[in-house]
Design a protein around this motif. Structure first.
Motif, PDB file in Angstrom:
ATOM      1  N   ARG A 179      82.007  22.112  77.048  1.00  0.00           N
ATOM      2  CA  ARG A 179      81.779  23.512  77.397  1.00  0.00           C
ATOM      3  C   ARG A 179      80.447  23.607  78.104  1.00  0.00           C
ATOM      4  O   ARG A 179      79.443  23.074  77.632  1.00  0.00           O
ATOM      5  CB  ARG A 179      81.775  24.401  76.157  1.00  0.00           C
ATOM      6  CG  ARG A 179      83.141  24.486  75.501  1.00  0.00           C
ATOM      7  CD  ARG A 179      83.159  25.472  74.370  1.00  0.00           C
ATOM      8  NE  ARG A 179      84.451  25.417  73.694  1.00  0.00           N
ATOM      9  CZ  ARG A 179      84.699  26.043  72.559  1.00  0.00           C
ATOM     10  NH1 ARG A 179      83.768  26.785  71.980  1.00  0.00           N
ATOM     11  NH2 ARG A 179      85.891  25.940  72.002  1.00  0.00           N
ATOM     12  N   HIS A 192      77.653  26.155  80.313  1.00  0.00           N
ATOM     13  CA  HIS A 192      77.183  27.477  80.680  1.00  0.00           C
ATOM     14  C   HIS A 192      75.838  27.312  81.371  1.00  0.00           C
ATOM     15  O   HIS A 192      75.224  26.255  81.327  1.00  0.00           O
ATOM     16  CB  HIS A 192      77.084  28.406  79.454  1.00  0.00           C
ATOM     17  CG  HIS A 192      76.076  27.946  78.450  1.00  0.00           C
ATOM     18  ND1 HIS A 192      76.414  27.174  77.376  1.00  0.00           N
ATOM     19  CD2 HIS A 192      74.747  28.135  78.370  1.00  0.00           C
ATOM     20  CE1 HIS A 192      75.333  26.910  76.671  1.00  0.00           C
ATOM     21  NE2 HIS A 192      74.302  27.476  77.248  1.00  0.00           N
ATOM     22  N   GLN A 247      93.705  18.623  76.001  1.00  0.00           N
ATOM     23  CA  GLN A 247      92.984  19.198  74.873  1.00  0.00           C
ATOM     24  C   GLN A 247      93.497  18.605  73.571  1.00  0.00           C
ATOM     25  O   GLN A 247      94.692  18.406  73.379  1.00  0.00           O
ATOM     26  CB  GLN A 247      93.177  20.707  74.866  1.00  0.00           C
ATOM     27  CG  GLN A 247      92.433  21.394  73.753  1.00  0.00           C
ATOM     28  CD  GLN A 247      92.597  22.910  73.800  1.00  0.00           C
ATOM     29  OE1 GLN A 247      93.449  23.429  74.518  1.00  0.00           O
ATOM     30  NE2 GLN A 247      91.786  23.618  73.055  1.00  0.00           N
ATOM     31  N   ARG A 273      77.279  33.775  72.769  1.00  0.00           N
ATOM     32  CA  ARG A 273      77.874  33.092  73.916  1.00  0.00           C
ATOM     33  C   ARG A 273      76.828  32.945  75.016  1.00  0.00           C
ATOM     34  O   ARG A 273      76.110  33.886  75.345  1.00  0.00           O
ATOM     35  CB  ARG A 273      79.065  33.891  74.412  1.00  0.00           C
ATOM     36  CG  ARG A 273      79.819  33.227  75.528  1.00  0.00           C
ATOM     37  CD  ARG A 273      81.061  34.072  75.884  1.00  0.00           C
ATOM     38  NE  ARG A 273      81.801  33.475  76.939  1.00  0.00           N
ATOM     39  CZ  ARG A 273      82.751  32.551  76.774  1.00  0.00           C
ATOM     40  NH1 ARG A 273      83.042  32.141  75.568  1.00  0.00           N
ATOM     41  NH2 ARG A 273      83.399  32.053  77.803  1.00  0.00           N
ATOM     42  N   GLU A 297      86.464  17.900  74.509  1.00  0.00           N
ATOM     43  CA  GLU A 297      86.138  19.112  75.255  1.00  0.00           C
ATOM     44  C   GLU A 297      84.662  19.153  75.629  1.00  0.00           C
ATOM     45  O   GLU A 297      83.804  18.731  74.868  1.00  0.00           O
ATOM     46  CB  GLU A 297      86.478  20.345  74.407  1.00  0.00           C
ATOM     47  CG  GLU A 297      86.326  21.649  75.136  1.00  0.00           C
ATOM     48  CD  GLU A 297      86.848  22.832  74.335  1.00  0.00           C
ATOM     49  OE1 GLU A 297      86.438  23.964  74.653  1.00  0.00           O
ATOM     50  OE2 GLU A 297      87.656  22.644  73.403  1.00  0.00           O
ATOM     51  N   PHE A 355      86.305  22.412  68.054  1.00  0.00           N
ATOM     52  CA  PHE A 355      85.107  22.247  68.882  1.00  0.00           C
ATOM     53  C   PHE A 355      83.847  22.187  68.033  1.00  0.00           C
ATOM     54  O   PHE A 355      83.263  23.186  67.644  1.00  0.00           O
ATOM     55  CB  PHE A 355      84.979  23.334  69.947  1.00  0.00           C
ATOM     56  CG  PHE A 355      83.893  23.030  70.959  1.00  0.00           C
ATOM     57  CD1 PHE A 355      84.038  21.983  71.847  1.00  0.00           C
ATOM     58  CD2 PHE A 355      82.725  23.768  71.002  1.00  0.00           C
ATOM     59  CE1 PHE A 355      83.049  21.684  72.768  1.00  0.00           C
ATOM     60  CE2 PHE A 355      81.729  23.479  71.924  1.00  0.00           C
ATOM     61  CZ  PHE A 355      81.898  22.438  72.810  1.00  0.00           C
ATOM     62  N   ALA A 399      83.638  26.093  83.237  1.00  0.00           N
ATOM     63  CA  ALA A 399      83.060  26.361  81.921  1.00  0.00           C
ATOM     64  C   ALA A 399      83.681  25.541  80.792  1.00  0.00           C
ATOM     65  O   ALA A 399      82.988  25.153  79.855  1.00  0.00           O
ATOM     66  CB  ALA A 399      83.138  27.846  81.601  1.00  0.00           C
ATOM     67  N   THR A 400      84.976  25.259  80.864  1.00  0.00           N
ATOM     68  CA  THR A 400      85.651  24.460  79.840  1.00  0.00           C
ATOM     69  C   THR A 400      86.447  23.369  80.529  1.00  0.00           C
ATOM     70  O   THR A 400      87.277  23.655  81.388  1.00  0.00           O
ATOM     71  CB  THR A 400      86.596  25.330  78.983  1.00  0.00           C
ATOM     72  OG1 THR A 400      85.835  26.373  78.367  1.00  0.00           O
ATOM     73  CG2 THR A 400      87.274  24.506  77.913  1.00  0.00           C
ATOM     74  N   GLN A 401      86.174  22.133  80.129  1.00  0.00           N
ATOM     75  CA  GLN A 401      86.879  20.987  80.693  1.00  0.00           C
ATOM     76  C   GLN A 401      87.191  20.004  79.575  1.00  0.00           C
ATOM     77  O   GLN A 401      86.601  20.069  78.496  1.00  0.00           O
ATOM     78  CB  GLN A 401      86.022  20.294  81.761  1.00  0.00           C
ATOM     79  CG  GLN A 401      85.704  21.190  82.953  1.00  0.00           C
ATOM     80  CD  GLN A 401      84.862  20.474  83.988  1.00  0.00           C
ATOM     81  OE1 GLN A 401      85.214  19.396  84.461  1.00  0.00           O
ATOM     82  NE2 GLN A 401      83.734  21.077  84.338  1.00  0.00           N
TER      83      GLN A 401
END
Length: 133
Positions: free
Chosen positions: A93, A95, A58, A26, A91, A63, A104-106
């Motif tokens: 992501r 970082h 979503q 991650r 999606e 993903f 961080a997640t849209q």
């Protein structure tokens, strides 16, 4: 879509990556081939296009992103942020050092003209066969 405003203001380089697999940890960079370096107005235009992506709900695909952009400040050390785009599940992501947890997640509308334009830019960069910038 919302990008980290301070990072957008200080970004001088965008690196475009054709993602080959998911990272093993991650927060690690997405593995793949760098297909372009965008600077100056080209970088600013792409960031504005990304920010104009309309939101979406979503979708389920597990993903599997195909593309990412990494934004760098003039020091060119660690990426301010990396945004990985999955055009199947809509999606993104993100970082990086400048990404707050809320961003961080849209989700974006992959069928919108803005998303089609972004995907076309990614594909054009990959088709050119050389890293330009």
């Amino acid at each position: 879509m919302q990008l980290p405003a301070e990072a957008v203001a200080t970004a001088v380089l965008l690196e475009v990556v054709r993602i080959s697999e998911l990272p093993t940890m991650r927060g690690a960079p997405y593995p793949g081939r760098v297909v372009a370096h965008w600077v100056g107005s080209e970088s600013a235009d792409v960031l504005a296009l990304i920010e104009s992506l309309p939101g979406s709900e979503q979708h389920r695909c597990g993903f599997s992103p195909g593309w990412s952009v990494r934004a760098y400040a003039d020091t060119l050390d660690l990426a301010l942020f990396e945004a990985a785009f999955c055009f199947s599940c809509h999606e993104v992501r993100m970082h990086g050092t400048a990404v707050p947890p809320a961003l961080a997640t849209q989700f974006f509308d992959a069928g919108a003209p803005e998303a089609a334009a972004l995907l076309a830019l990614f594909r054009e960069a990959a088709a050119s066969g050389e890293v330009r910038g």
